[in-house]
Design an enzyme around this catalytic site. Structure first.
Site, PDB file in Angstrom:
ATOM      1  N   HIS A  18       0.803  -1.031   0.044  1.00  0.00           N
ATOM      2  CA  HIS A  18      -0.372  -0.081  -0.222  1.00  0.00           C
ATOM      3  C   HIS A  18       0.953   1.488   0.078  1.00  0.00           C
ATOM      4  O   HIS A  18       0.404   2.404  -0.804  1.00  0.00           O
ATOM      5  CB  HIS A  18      -0.369   0.088   1.375  1.00  0.00           C
ATOM      6  CG  HIS A  18      -2.280  -0.697   1.232  1.00  0.00           C
ATOM      7  ND1 HIS A  18      -2.132  -1.225   2.583  1.00  0.00           N
ATOM      8  CD2 HIS A  18      -3.103  -1.472   0.297  1.00  0.00           C
ATOM      9  CE1 HIS A  18      -3.001  -2.966   2.035  1.00  0.00           C
ATOM     10  NE2 HIS A  18      -3.778  -2.680   0.967  1.00  0.00           N
ATOM     11  N   LYS A  42     -18.797  -6.468   7.723  1.00  0.00           N
ATOM     12  CA  LYS A  42     -17.482  -6.742   7.295  1.00  0.00           C
ATOM     13  C   LYS A  42     -16.192  -6.874   9.016  1.00  0.00           C
ATOM     14  O   LYS A  42     -15.944  -6.075   9.676  1.00  0.00           O
ATOM     15  CB  LYS A  42     -16.767  -6.229   6.799  1.00  0.00           C
ATOM     16  CG  LYS A  42     -15.407  -6.829   5.610  1.00  0.00           C
ATOM     17  CD  LYS A  42     -14.679  -6.414   4.482  1.00  0.00           C
ATOM     18  CE  LYS A  42     -13.686  -6.877   4.140  1.00  0.00           C
ATOM     19  NZ  LYS A  42     -13.406  -5.975   3.199  1.00  0.00           N
ATOM     20  N   ARG A  91      -2.555  -6.504  -8.758  1.00  0.00           N
ATOM     21  CA  ARG A  91      -1.136  -7.285  -8.452  1.00  0.00           C
ATOM     22  C   ARG A  91      -1.650  -8.321  -9.568  1.00  0.00           C
ATOM     23  O   ARG A  91       0.161  -8.725  -9.678  1.00  0.00           O
ATOM     24  CB  ARG A  91      -1.826  -7.876  -7.078  1.00  0.00           C
ATOM     25  CG  ARG A  91      -1.733  -6.919  -5.568  1.00  0.00           C
ATOM     26  CD  ARG A  91      -1.687  -7.248  -4.587  1.00  0.00           C
ATOM     27  NE  ARG A  91      -3.086  -7.811  -4.647  1.00  0.00           N
ATOM     28  CZ  ARG A  91      -3.306  -7.511  -3.199  1.00  0.00           C
ATOM     29  NH1 ARG A  91      -3.355  -7.608  -2.329  1.00  0.00           N
ATOM     30  NH2 ARG A  91      -5.137  -6.841  -3.706  1.00  0.00           N
ATOM     31  N   SER A 129      -3.197  -7.976   2.499  1.00  0.00           N
ATOM     32  CA  SER A 129      -3.445  -7.594   3.957  1.00  0.00           C
ATOM     33  C   SER A 129      -3.900  -9.675   4.913  1.00  0.00           C
ATOM     34  O   SER A 129      -3.968  -9.716   6.130  1.00  0.00           O
ATOM     35  CB  SER A 129      -4.363  -6.386   4.934  1.00  0.00           C
ATOM     36  OG  SER A 129      -3.686  -5.662   4.027  1.00  0.00           O
TER      37      SER A 129
HETATM   38  P1  ADP Z   1      -9.786  -3.833   0.335  1.00  0.00           P
HETATM   39  O1  ADP Z   1     -10.641  -4.347   0.950  1.00  0.00           O
HETATM   40  O2  ADP Z   1     -10.991  -2.277  -0.779  1.00  0.00           O
HETATM   41  O3  ADP Z   1      -9.838  -4.783  -1.220  1.00  0.00           O
HETATM   42  P2  ADP Z   1      -7.708  -3.456   0.633  1.00  0.00           P
HETATM   43  O4  ADP Z   1      -6.220  -2.716   1.928  1.00  0.00           O
HETATM   44  O5  ADP Z   1      -6.869  -5.302   0.537  1.00  0.00           O
HETATM   45  O6  ADP Z   1      -8.582  -2.842   0.590  1.00  0.00           O
HETATM   46  O7  ADP Z   1      -6.722  -2.655  -0.224  1.00  0.00           O
HETATM   47  C1  ADP Z   1      -6.323  -1.271  -1.333  1.00  0.00           C
HETATM   48  C2  ADP Z   1      -5.741  -1.036  -2.001  1.00  0.00           C
HETATM   49  O8  ADP Z   1      -5.074  -0.946  -2.418  1.00  0.00           O
HETATM   50  C3  ADP Z   1      -6.472  -2.569  -3.711  1.00  0.00           C
HETATM   51  O9  ADP Z   1      -6.244  -1.266  -4.529  1.00  0.00           O
HETATM   52  C4  ADP Z   1      -5.574  -3.387  -3.878  1.00  0.00           C
HETATM   53  O10 ADP Z   1      -5.272  -3.997  -5.111  1.00  0.00           O
HETATM   54  C5  ADP Z   1      -4.477  -2.594  -3.017  1.00  0.00           C
HETATM   55  N1  ADP Z   1      -3.171  -3.267  -2.946  1.00  0.00           N
HETATM   56  C6  ADP Z   1      -3.052  -3.966  -1.646  1.00  0.00           C
HETATM   57  N2  ADP Z   1      -1.702  -4.545  -1.377  1.00  0.00           N
HETATM   58  C7  ADP Z   1      -1.469  -4.141  -2.506  1.00  0.00           C
HETATM   59  C8  ADP Z   1       0.346  -4.325  -2.798  1.00  0.00           C
HETATM   60  N3  ADP Z   1       1.026  -5.583  -2.694  1.00  0.00           N
HETATM   61  N4  ADP Z   1       0.706  -4.646  -4.834  1.00  0.00           N
HETATM   62  C9  ADP Z   1      -0.208  -3.096  -4.933  1.00  0.00           C
HETATM   63  N5  ADP Z   1      -1.122  -2.288  -4.270  1.00  0.00           N
HETATM   64  C10 ADP Z   1      -1.771  -3.267  -3.123  1.00  0.00           C
END
Ligand code: ADP
Length: 153
Positions: A18, A42, A91, A129
């Site tokens: 992130h 959630k 990703r 995450s």
């Molecule tokens: P959500 O619950 O909406 O999936 P996340 O917190 O998991 O939220 O992810 C938020 C954003 O960050 C999403 O667009 C996701 O694709 C991006 N993201 C998460 N991990 C990575 C990573 N390792 N590299 C690039 N983008 C990421």
């Protein structure tokens, strides 16, 4: 009009993936709003307060980053704060399939809201995450995937 991008997510917890995405987006926008989407249905591992505290700590010295949270539709939140762009990361192909539909819907609901996608760097494309939570729940060391401001355990 300042160019504002909202980076929405659960950030449960925020990972180095992130952080890399936000840092790469900063030259493109006047402000990046890292916004935790709150969904009462959630279940999360970390409380909203804890997630916000971590994100604030990570970007404490970055003037172009603001941290917030919202309930309801992401597109409505963007309208409310005057953001014309969403930031999302890709990703892999399953991210693409999911994000494509959501971005097309957001363009309609958000009246022309544009989603800007950044492809994950190879070094971060395996990090999510979800995986980090599994490592933490299993008693493993998640520190390689977390920003240095986050200490767990
Ligand atoms: P959500 O619950 O909406 O999936 P996340 O917190 O998991 O939220 O992810 C938020 C954003 O960050 C999403 O667009 C996701 O694709 C991006 N993201 C998460 N991990 C990575 C990573 N390792 N590299 C690039 N983008 C990421």
């Amino acid at each position: 009009m300042p160019k504002i991008a909202v980076f929405p997510g659960s950030f449960d917890p925020i990972t180095v993936g992130h952080v890399d995405l936000v840092n790469r987006a900063l030259p493109l926008f006047d402000k990046v709003m890292v916004a935790v989407g709150v969904n009462s249905q959630k279940q999360t591992l970390y409380s909203l307060d804890q997630r916000l505290e971590w994100i604030n700590a990570v970007f404490a010295h970055e003037k172009k980053v603001e941290v917030s949270f919202f309930e309801g539709l992401t597109a409505h939140y963007c309208t409310k704060i005057g953001a014309k762009y969403l930031l999302r990361g890709l990703r892999n192909a399953s991210d693409f399939d999911y994000e494509k539909t959501i971005s097309q819907l957001n363009a309609i609901v958000g009246d022309g809201l544009e989603t800007m996608f950044l492809i994950s760097q190879p070094a971060y494309s395996h990090i999510s995450s979800t995986i980090v939570r599994e490592i933490i729940k299993g008693g493993g060391d998640a520190s390689p995937f977390l920003p240095p401001q986050i200490r767990i355990g």
